[in-house]
Structures are given as C-alpha cells and as structure tokens.
Design a protein around this motif. Structure first.
Motif, PDB file in Angstrom:
ATOM      1  N   ALA A 256      48.928  -1.878   3.745  1.00 46.68           N
ATOM      2  CA  ALA A 256      50.191  -1.186   4.011  1.00 46.68           C
ATOM      3  C   ALA A 256      50.275   0.140   3.244  1.00 46.68           C
ATOM      4  O   ALA A 256      50.794   1.124   3.766  1.00 46.68           O
ATOM      5  CB  ALA A 256      51.367  -2.087   3.644  1.00 46.68           C
ATOM      6  N   LEU A 257      49.761   0.165   2.014  1.00 45.60           N
ATOM      7  CA  LEU A 257      49.810   1.391   1.216  1.00 45.60           C
ATOM      8  C   LEU A 257      49.091   2.555   1.878  1.00 45.60           C
ATOM      9  O   LEU A 257      49.510   3.699   1.760  1.00 45.60           O
ATOM     10  CB  LEU A 257      49.202   1.153  -0.168  1.00 45.60           C
ATOM     11  N   VAL A 258      48.003   2.265   2.558  1.00 48.72           N
ATOM     12  CA  VAL A 258      47.252   3.341   3.212  1.00 48.72           C
ATOM     13  C   VAL A 258      47.598   3.463   4.691  1.00 48.72           C
ATOM     14  O   VAL A 258      47.035   4.293   5.392  1.00 48.72           O
ATOM     15  CB  VAL A 258      45.726   3.205   3.004  1.00 48.72           C
TER      16      VAL A 258
ATOM     17  N   VAL B  85      35.476  -5.799   2.713  1.00 52.12           N
ATOM     18  CA  VAL B  85      36.909  -5.474   2.778  1.00 52.12           C
ATOM     19  C   VAL B  85      37.318  -4.656   1.567  1.00 52.12           C
ATOM     20  O   VAL B  85      38.014  -3.640   1.686  1.00 52.12           O
ATOM     21  CB  VAL B  85      37.764  -6.762   2.886  1.00 52.12           C
ATOM     22  N   ILE B  86      36.906  -5.079   0.389  1.00 48.41           N
ATOM     23  CA  ILE B  86      37.259  -4.355  -0.834  1.00 48.41           C
ATOM     24  C   ILE B  86      36.707  -2.938  -0.788  1.00 48.41           C
ATOM     25  O   ILE B  86      37.409  -1.967  -1.095  1.00 48.41           O
ATOM     26  CB  ILE B  86      36.775  -5.124  -2.082  1.00 48.41           C
ATOM     27  N   ALA B  87      35.470  -2.774  -0.360  1.00 48.49           N
ATOM     28  CA  ALA B  87      34.861  -1.443  -0.268  1.00 48.49           C
ATOM     29  C   ALA B  87      35.602  -0.582   0.746  1.00 48.49           C
ATOM     30  O   ALA B  87      35.850   0.607   0.505  1.00 48.49           O
ATOM     31  CB  ALA B  87      33.385  -1.560   0.101  1.00 48.49           C
ATOM     32  N   ALA B  88      35.993  -1.166   1.878  1.00 55.54           N
ATOM     33  CA  ALA B  88      36.721  -0.412   2.906  1.00 55.54           C
ATOM     34  C   ALA B  88      38.076   0.043   2.384  1.00 55.54           C
ATOM     35  O   ALA B  88      38.491   1.189   2.608  1.00 55.54           O
ATOM     36  CB  ALA B  88      36.888  -1.266   4.163  1.00 55.54           C
ATOM     37  N   LEU B  89      38.779  -0.842   1.672  1.00 56.74           N
ATOM     38  CA  LEU B  89      40.082  -0.469   1.109  1.00 56.74           C
ATOM     39  C   LEU B  89      39.932   0.624   0.057  1.00 56.74           C
ATOM     40  O   LEU B  89      40.735   1.563   0.004  1.00 56.74           O
ATOM     41  CB  LEU B  89      40.771  -1.699   0.512  1.00 56.74           C
TER      42      LEU B  89
ATOM     43  N   GLY C 130      41.319   4.684  -0.065  1.00 57.77           N
ATOM     44  CA  GLY C 130      42.163   5.249  -1.111  1.00 57.77           C
ATOM     45  C   GLY C 130      42.916   4.246  -1.957  1.00 57.77           C
ATOM     46  O   GLY C 130      43.793   4.624  -2.726  1.00 57.77           O
ATOM     47  N   VAL C 131      42.597   2.980  -1.842  1.00 56.04           N
ATOM     48  CA  VAL C 131      43.285   1.942  -2.616  1.00 56.04           C
ATOM     49  C   VAL C 131      42.491   1.622  -3.872  1.00 56.04           C
ATOM     50  O   VAL C 131      41.270   1.491  -3.832  1.00 56.04           O
ATOM     51  CB  VAL C 131      43.436   0.650  -1.771  1.00 56.04           C
TER      52      VAL C 131
ATOM     53  N   GLY D 271      47.364   7.965 -10.225  1.00 63.44           N
ATOM     54  CA  GLY D 271      47.805   7.957  -8.839  1.00 63.44           C
ATOM     55  C   GLY D 271      48.960   7.002  -8.643  1.00 63.44           C
ATOM     56  O   GLY D 271      49.322   6.245  -9.530  1.00 63.44           O
ATOM     57  N   ARG D 272      49.543   7.095  -7.467  1.00 60.03           N
ATOM     58  CA  ARG D 272      50.679   6.235  -7.156  1.00 60.03           C
ATOM     59  C   ARG D 272      50.199   4.867  -6.723  1.00 60.03           C
ATOM     60  O   ARG D 272      49.089   4.712  -6.235  1.00 60.03           O
ATOM     61  CB  ARG D 272      51.506   6.848  -6.042  1.00 60.03           C
TER      62      ARG D 272
END
Length: 86
Positions: free
Chosen positions: A12-14, A52-56, A60-61, A74-75
């Motif tokens: 959701a953040l990205v 999944v972790i690498a993609a997130l 930018g997460v 960062g926010r």
C-alpha cells in the motif's frame, strides 16, 4: 521475516496491487494472496519470500524488523504494540 499485514502495508505504501507485486517478484497472484493472508510471519517457500522482499525493496520499501532502527531515513510507518490503558 515479514508478516502478512506488513506485506500488505508495504504494498500500500508504494501504491501497487497484488497483481503488480506478483509481476515484480516473478510469482503468481495466488501466491501473493496466500502470503498476505498469513496471520503471523509469512510461511512458504523461502525463495518466493526472498523474491517478494526484493521486489518491495526495489519499489522503495524499507522493511523494518521488530526492535530495529531504520538507518536510511525517509517516510514510513511502523506498527507498535497495542497501548495498555489503566
């Protein structure tokens, strides 16, 4: 590790949906759905979780583990334990 709710929040953040995350991670949408439905730590194939972790992270997460410090700034958001009212 990452939890199902943390995975949904990161997405959701990205501003990406499950289909986009699946494409970025090279996985199927049902795999993403199963991972996000986990109540605690996401269970599944370690290779899929790593994707999944690498993609997130590429999106930018920064995934912040419990009791760890964010070093890049960062926010973002962090989930705290529930407050106890007396």
């Amino acid at each position: 590790m990452i939890t199902g709710p943390q995975m949904r929040a990161a997405r959701a953040l990205v501003g990406i949906d499950q289909k986009t995350l699946a494409e970025l991670a090279g996985l199927s949408v049902p795999t993403i759905q199963r991972m996000e439905a986990s109540r605690g730590n996401v269970r599944g194939v370690v290779e899929s979780l790593t994707k999944v972790i690498a993609a997130l992270e590429r999106a930018g997460v920064e995934l912040i583990g419990e009791s760890t410090v964010s070093t890049t700034g960062g926010r973002g958001v962090r989930l705290k334990g529930p407050s106890v009212d007396h």
